[in-house]
Scaffold this active site. Structure first.
Site, short mmCIF file in Angstrom:
data_model
loop_
_atom_site.label_atom_id
_atom_site.label_comp_id
_atom_site.label_asym_id
_atom_site.label_seq_id
_atom_site.Cartn_x
_atom_site.Cartn_y
_atom_site.Cartn_z
N GLY A 18 1.17 14.31 -6.93
CA GLY A 18 0.08 13.35 -6.82
C GLY A 18 -0.99 13.72 -5.80
N ASP A 19 -2.02 12.89 -5.78
CA ASP A 19 -3.18 13.10 -4.92
C ASP A 19 -2.81 13.03 -3.43
OD1 ASP A 19 -6.20 12.91 -4.41
OD2 ASP A 19 -5.48 11.06 -3.49
N ALA A 21 0.10 13.42 -1.95
CA ALA A 21 0.97 14.51 -1.52
C ALA A 21 0.13 15.76 -1.23
CB ALA A 21 2.01 14.80 -2.59
N ASP A 174 1.37 2.59 7.37
CA ASP A 174 -0.03 2.16 7.39
C ASP A 174 -0.73 3.26 8.16
OD1 ASP A 174 -2.52 1.16 8.31
OD2 ASP A 174 -1.87 -0.85 7.82
N HIS A 175 -1.48 4.09 7.44
CA HIS A 175 -1.94 5.32 8.09
C HIS A 175 -2.91 5.06 9.25
CE1 HIS A 175 -5.36 4.99 5.28
NE2 HIS A 175 -6.01 5.83 6.06
N ASP A 232 -6.66 -4.28 -0.32
CA ASP A 232 -6.66 -2.83 -0.06
C ASP A 232 -6.82 -2.53 1.44
OD1 ASP A 232 -6.67 -0.10 -0.97
OD2 ASP A 232 -8.82 -0.03 -0.59
N HIS A 237 -4.66 -2.62 7.02
CA HIS A 237 -5.31 -1.91 8.13
C HIS A 237 -6.01 -2.86 9.11
CE1 HIS A 237 -4.35 1.32 5.55
NE2 HIS A 237 -5.43 1.28 4.78
N1 LIG Z 1 -4.30 8.83 -2.62
C1 LIG Z 1 -4.60 8.18 -1.51
O1 LIG Z 1 -5.58 8.46 -0.82
C2 LIG Z 1 -3.73 7.06 -1.05
C3 LIG Z 1 -2.61 6.68 -1.75
N2 LIG Z 1 -1.81 5.67 -1.28
C4 LIG Z 1 -0.59 5.27 -2.00
O2 LIG Z 1 0.22 6.43 -2.21
C5 LIG Z 1 0.95 6.30 -3.42
C6 LIG Z 1 0.66 7.53 -4.29
O3 LIG Z 1 -0.72 7.57 -4.53
P1 LIG Z 1 -1.45 8.83 -5.22
O4 LIG Z 1 -0.83 10.10 -4.80
O5 LIG Z 1 -2.89 8.61 -5.01
O6 LIG Z 1 -1.12 8.58 -6.77
P2 LIG Z 1 -1.24 9.62 -7.97
O7 LIG Z 1 -1.46 8.80 -9.19
O8 LIG Z 1 -2.15 10.73 -7.66
O9 LIG Z 1 0.24 10.24 -8.03
C7 LIG Z 1 1.35 9.51 -8.51
C8 LIG Z 1 2.56 10.40 -8.51
O10 LIG Z 1 3.63 9.67 -9.11
C9 LIG Z 1 4.24 10.50 -10.12
N3 LIG Z 1 4.79 9.62 -11.14
C10 LIG Z 1 4.12 8.73 -11.93
N4 LIG Z 1 4.98 8.12 -12.77
C11 LIG Z 1 6.20 8.62 -12.49
C12 LIG Z 1 7.50 8.39 -13.02
N5 LIG Z 1 7.74 7.50 -14.02
N6 LIG Z 1 8.53 9.07 -12.52
C13 LIG Z 1 8.33 9.98 -11.54
N7 LIG Z 1 7.14 10.24 -10.98
C14 LIG Z 1 6.09 9.57 -11.47
C15 LIG Z 1 3.10 11.36 -10.64
O11 LIG Z 1 3.54 12.56 -11.17
P3 LIG Z 1 3.81 12.82 -12.73
O12 LIG Z 1 2.62 12.32 -13.47
O13 LIG Z 1 3.98 14.33 -12.78
O14 LIG Z 1 5.04 12.10 -13.02
C16 LIG Z 1 2.39 11.68 -9.32
O15 LIG Z 1 3.05 12.73 -8.65
C17 LIG Z 1 0.50 4.97 -4.02
O16 LIG Z 1 1.40 3.97 -3.59
C18 LIG Z 1 -0.86 4.73 -3.38
O17 LIG Z 1 -1.18 3.34 -3.34
C19 LIG Z 1 -2.08 5.04 -0.09
C20 LIG Z 1 -3.21 5.36 0.65
C21 LIG Z 1 -4.12 6.36 0.21
O1 LIG Z 2 -5.73 2.76 2.49
C1 LIG Z 2 -6.88 3.03 2.18
O2 LIG Z 2 -7.66 3.61 3.10
C2 LIG Z 2 -8.82 4.34 2.69
C3 LIG Z 2 -9.66 4.52 3.97
O3 LIG Z 2 -8.92 5.28 4.88
P1 LIG Z 2 -9.67 6.15 6.01
O4 LIG Z 2 -8.58 6.74 6.79
O5 LIG Z 2 -10.52 7.14 5.26
O6 LIG Z 2 -10.53 5.20 6.76
C4 LIG Z 2 -9.59 3.63 1.63
O7 LIG Z 2 -10.63 4.47 1.15
C5 LIG Z 2 -8.68 3.30 0.47
O8 LIG Z 2 -9.37 2.54 -0.50
C6 LIG Z 2 -7.48 2.51 0.95
O9 LIG Z 2 -6.52 2.40 -0.09
#
Ligand SMILES: NC(=O)C1=CN([C@@H]2O[C@H](COP(=O)(O)OP(=O)(O)OC[C@H]3O[C@@H](n4cnc5c(N)ncnc54)[C@H](OP(=O)(O)O)[C@@H]3O)[C@@H](O)[C@H]2O)C=CC1
Ligand SMILES: O=C1O[C@H](COP(=O)(O)O)[C@@H](O)[C@H](O)[C@H]1O
Length: 490
Positions: A18-19, A21, A174-175, A232, A237
């Site tokens: 995912g994003d 990671a 909570d980052h 959000d 935060h």
């Molecule tokens: N991205 C960000 O900036 C932020 C994200 N978060 C939180 O972090 C978490 C992850 O977000 P993000 O990385 O953006 O999400 P993504 O949608 O980019 O990634 C989701 C991940 O979950 C996996 N996944 C989805 N369905 C399944 C399944 N059934 N079984 C196993 N794996 C699965 C996907 O892989 P695959 O499709 O290969 O299964 C992928 O690796 C969320 O809770 C989000 O709210 C919090 C703050 C900021």
């Molecule tokens: O948790 C979240 O935070 C970001 C903002 O984080 P920052 O460290 O860049 O200030 C926010 O964009 C996102 O919507 C929210 O889920």
């Protein structure tokens, strides 16, 4: 103080493709590894990868020219797994036992759920069913936000997690709590008697907390449109910044003592009532506008995957009161939004004026004393004072005394990112900068009361590239105040 041992650990990275990671977690793990932490990682997601192709993916997430790259990447393994299918977990147990033995990880396990929240409960259950949580070492669970979407769903989720993990083993991330200047709030308040002695309703006129963003929802539209700015950003935060600013000094700097004080603040926030709510909260959505750099931005409805009739708020401002001895009568103004004029996180403490201040009448351009905590992009403090200008005819003028980490950050070859600090804290078993269940529950109670009341508040609109709607200024004008303009440090 908390123990700081570095124990070898097996990290289960759910959501490995995912994003979050790629953008945050792999670079953070790399920095932690270079500092001498011993671990191996099993990446888990549905997509097909071999260990090698997964390592290449992690490699692409690392900074250019990173040293000890290969030995770091060699510790990464991958197993395709659908979180909803328990049979996948039995295979995971075999692989994890092998890796544990190979690296002598002593059964210590960190489960990082970088997944959509709907999977948190089923992940915990399936881990337990497969015996992965029965271990000779310690086990810790890191979960991402959002922790539910209201108090009821958060309670259900918490109940599911507590079937498998103890509260002390759950690290709710909570980052913002990993940010340098957020961690500095306690030092500023409790290591400086000059501030602590005036940190109350007798000397402080109001507190303003701003988390403004220039970005829109990007490719997280489906998540954001279901969530909105209140859930959000405010529920987590902003509430964390507010509690750190308002809490009483803990008797010791132990995680439980600090979190206890934060919870007391949350309990003291005056609940929203339907009749008063229009004077207490503003919800708005951006429409098209021009950003300060000249870029033209469409409205929220023009973002990909947003319905044309969506009434999700992209901006929230609120006027809160903390009904306790220290803060009685002091408004805490909060605001956050997307597509605003600047990316900035700031806390402004506005001090009260001297009664009958003769300078105010003579020099009407002087202002109140302000303490500004710059959290990002600048990192530092400014104290706004009024002083006489140099020279015989010198006028009294406002000046700013600045303490800035900006130069240090640029000069540092490496300043830890929030995720690096928090992952490192979890590996050490330090939960100070993670949210305890009752913090989450009280934050939800507050945001639930807002959601319940604000069906009566019409959605307002603001132009992209501004600092929100005029109604946000009116919230402060009711008390004779205004938002202080966001400042950059010299
Ligand atoms: N991205 C960000 O900036 C932020 C994200 N978060 C939180 O972090 C978490 C992850 O977000 P993000 O990385 O953006 O999400 P993504 O949608 O980019 O990634 C989701 C991940 O979950 C996996 N996944 C989805 N369905 C399944 C399944 N059934 N079984 C196993 N794996 C699965 C996907 O892989 P695959 O499709 O290969 O299964 C992928 O690796 C969320 O809770 C989000 O709210 C919090 C703050 C900021
Ligand atoms: O948790 C979240 O935070 C970001 C903002 O984080 P920052 O460290 O860049 O200030 C926010 O964009 C996102 O919507 C929210 O889920």
């Amino acid at each position: 103080m908390v123990e700081t041992t570095k124990e070898p650990t097996l990290i289960f990275m759910f959501g490995a493709t995912g994003d979050l990671a790629s953008r945050k977690l792999y670079p953070a793990l790399y920095e932690i590894y270079k500092k001498g932490n011993e671990f191996a990682v099993i990446g888990l997601a549905r997509r097909q990868h071999t260990h090698e192709s997964y390592r290449s993916m992690v490699d692409r997430a690392l900074p250019q020219g990173a040293d000890r790259r290969k030995e770091f990447l060699d510790r990464f393994y991958y197993q395709p797994l659908d979180i909803t299918e328990p049979e996948n977990f039995a295979r995971l147990k075999n692989i994890s036992d092998q890796i544990d033995t190979q690296y002598q990880l002593n059964g210590n396990r960190m489960f990082y759920l970088s997944l959509a929240p709907r999977f948190f409960g089923v992940a915990a259950r399936n881990l337990k069913k497969a015996g992965l949580t029965e271990t000779s070492g310690w086990k810790r669970l890191i979960i991402e936000k959002p922790f539910g979407h209201n108090l009821e769903s958060a309670e259900k989720l918490n109940h599911d997690l507590l079937e498998v993990f103890d509260e002390a083993e759950i690290y709710r991330i909570d980052h913002y709590l990993g940010k340098e200047m957020v961690q500095n709030i306690e030092a500023l308040r409790f290591a400086n008697p000059i501030f602590e002695s005036v940190w109350n309703h007798r000397s402080i006129a109001n507190v303003q907390i701003t988390l403004s963003e220039t970005l829109g929802v990007g490719d997280r539209a489906s998540y954001y449109d279901q969530t909105g700015a209140l859930l959000d950003m405010v529920q987590n935060h902003i509430m964390q910044l507010l509690t750190l600013t308002a809490m009483e000094p803990p008797s010791r700097f132990e995680p439980e003592d600090i979190r206890q004080e934060k919870v007391k603040v949350l309990k003291s926030i005056r609940p929203m009532s339907s009749d008063a709510i229009t004077n207490q909260i503003v919800r708005a959505q951006y429409k098209q506008g021009v950003m300060p750099d000249g870029t033209r931005i469409g409205g929220y409805h023009d973002e990909n995957n947003i319905d044309s009739d969506s009434d999700t708020e992209t901006f929230v401002a609120a006027r809160l009161f903390i009904d306790n001895y220290r803060w009685t009568g002091v408004p805490f103004y909060i605001r956050t939004g997307k597509r605003l004029a600047a990316k900035s996180t700031e806390i402004v403490i506005q001090f009260k004026d001297i009664p009958n201040n003769p300078y105010l009448y003579e020099f009407n351009h002087i202002g109140p004393n302000l303490l500004v905590i710059h959290i990002q992009p600048d990192e530092g403090l400014s104290l706004k004072l009024n002083v006489k200008e140099f020279g015989e005819e010198g006028e009294t003028v406002p000046i700013a005394m600045n303490f800035s980490n900006n130069v240090k950050r640029q000069a540092d070859t490496h300043t830890p990112d929030a995720y690096e600090r928090l992952l490192s804290d979890c590996l050490r078993g330090d939960s100070t900068n993670f949210t305890r269940w009752d913090e989450v529950a009280f934050s939800w109670s507050l945001t639930d009361s807002i959601v319940a009341a604000w069906k009566d508040i019409p959605l307002d609109y603001y132009e992209a590239g501004t600092m929100g709607p005029a109604s946000s200024d009116r919230l402060l004008a009711l008390d004779g105040f205004c938002w202080w303009p966001l400042t950059r440090m010299e």
